[in-house]
Design a protein around this motif. Sequence first.
Motif, short mmCIF file in Angstrom:
data_model
loop_
_atom_site.label_atom_id
_atom_site.label_comp_id
_atom_site.label_asym_id
_atom_site.label_seq_id
_atom_site.Cartn_x
_atom_site.Cartn_y
_atom_site.Cartn_z
N VAL A 24 0.82 -1.22 0.00
CA VAL A 24 0.00 0.00 0.00
C VAL A 24 0.85 1.26 0.00
O VAL A 24 0.40 2.31 -0.44
CB VAL A 24 -0.98 0.02 1.20
CG1 VAL A 24 -1.94 -1.16 1.12
CG2 VAL A 24 -0.27 0.06 2.53
N SER A 25 2.08 1.17 0.50
CA SER A 25 2.91 2.37 0.61
C SER A 25 3.45 2.83 -0.74
O SER A 25 4.02 3.91 -0.84
CB SER A 25 4.08 2.11 1.56
OG SER A 25 4.88 1.07 1.06
N SER A 26 3.29 2.02 -1.78
CA SER A 26 3.88 2.35 -3.08
C SER A 26 2.85 2.74 -4.13
O SER A 26 3.20 2.93 -5.30
CB SER A 26 4.67 1.15 -3.60
OG SER A 26 3.80 0.05 -3.83
N ILE A 27 1.61 2.94 -3.72
CA ILE A 27 0.55 3.07 -4.70
C ILE A 27 -0.59 3.91 -4.13
O ILE A 27 -0.70 4.07 -2.91
CB ILE A 27 0.05 1.66 -5.09
CG1 ILE A 27 -0.61 1.67 -6.46
CG2 ILE A 27 -0.85 1.07 -4.02
CD1 ILE A 27 -0.81 0.28 -7.01
N THR A 28 -1.42 4.45 -5.01
CA THR A 28 -2.58 5.21 -4.57
C THR A 28 -3.73 4.27 -4.19
O THR A 28 -4.09 3.37 -4.95
CB THR A 28 -3.06 6.16 -5.68
OG1 THR A 28 -2.04 7.14 -5.92
CG2 THR A 28 -4.34 6.87 -5.27
N ILE B 165 -5.29 8.26 -0.94
CA ILE B 165 -3.97 8.54 -0.41
C ILE B 165 -2.96 8.00 -1.41
O ILE B 165 -3.06 6.85 -1.86
CB ILE B 165 -3.78 7.93 1.00
CG1 ILE B 165 -2.41 8.28 1.57
CG2 ILE B 165 -4.01 6.42 1.01
CD1 ILE B 165 -2.28 7.98 3.07
N THR B 166 -1.96 8.82 -1.76
CA THR B 166 -0.98 8.40 -2.75
C THR B 166 0.18 7.67 -2.08
O THR B 166 0.30 7.62 -0.85
CB THR B 166 -0.40 9.61 -3.50
OG1 THR B 166 0.44 10.36 -2.60
CG2 THR B 166 -1.51 10.51 -4.03
N ILE C 50 -8.18 9.80 5.78
CA ILE C 50 -7.61 8.57 5.24
C ILE C 50 -6.16 8.47 5.68
O ILE C 50 -5.44 9.47 5.74
CB ILE C 50 -7.73 8.53 3.69
CG1 ILE C 50 -7.33 7.17 3.15
CG2 ILE C 50 -6.93 9.66 3.04
CD1 ILE C 50 -7.65 6.99 1.66
N SER C 51 -5.74 7.25 6.04
CA SER C 51 -4.37 7.04 6.49
C SER C 51 -3.98 5.60 6.17
O SER C 51 -4.81 4.82 5.70
CB SER C 51 -4.25 7.30 8.00
OG SER C 51 -5.04 6.38 8.72
N ARG C 52 -2.72 5.28 6.43
CA ARG C 52 -2.31 3.91 6.20
C ARG C 52 -1.28 3.50 7.24
O ARG C 52 -0.58 4.34 7.82
CB ARG C 52 -1.74 3.73 4.79
CG ARG C 52 -0.48 4.49 4.53
CD ARG C 52 0.11 4.19 3.16
NE ARG C 52 1.34 4.94 2.98
CZ ARG C 52 1.58 5.72 1.95
NH1 ARG C 52 0.68 5.87 0.99
NH2 ARG C 52 2.72 6.36 1.86
N ASP C 53 -1.20 2.18 7.44
CA ASP C 53 -0.19 1.59 8.32
C ASP C 53 0.63 0.66 7.43
O ASP C 53 0.16 -0.43 7.04
CB ASP C 53 -0.87 0.82 9.44
CG ASP C 53 0.11 0.23 10.43
OD1 ASP C 53 1.25 -0.11 10.03
OD2 ASP C 53 -0.25 0.07 11.61
N ASN C 54 1.82 1.09 7.08
CA ASN C 54 2.64 0.31 6.15
C ASN C 54 3.01 -1.06 6.72
O ASN C 54 3.06 -2.05 5.98
CB ASN C 54 3.90 1.08 5.80
CG ASN C 54 3.61 2.35 5.03
OD1 ASN C 54 2.54 2.48 4.42
ND2 ASN C 54 4.53 3.30 5.07
#
Length: 115
Positions: free
Chosen positions: A29-33, A51-52, A69-73
Amino acid sequence: QVQVVESGGGLVQPGGSLRLSCAASGFTVSSITMSWYRQAPGKEREYVAFITGLGSTKYADSVKGRFTISRDNAKNTVYLEMNSLKPEDTAMYYCNVWYQSQDHWGKGTLVTVSS
């Protein structure tokens, strides 16, 4: 195999909060929208937020200031934190990624905002 699986939906009162999760597999997910969409009963699917790979975010006007929106790599998961929920936020929420020239969608998670 590329897969996204949503979870976290439910019934919440107006003004309440929910956090949706989108667990990804088959890509990072950390490398893509990554995007969230929603579809209310009788309406077309609409964009909510994305999120990009660089961490930039953008929101639909209808949710700006209320959703994050957020992410956990480490968990390869994207989240949608929803606050100050309104009845008009009631919808099936979907996670989406465009990867290897294909659109990938999860099965969705239902959010119902009602008293």
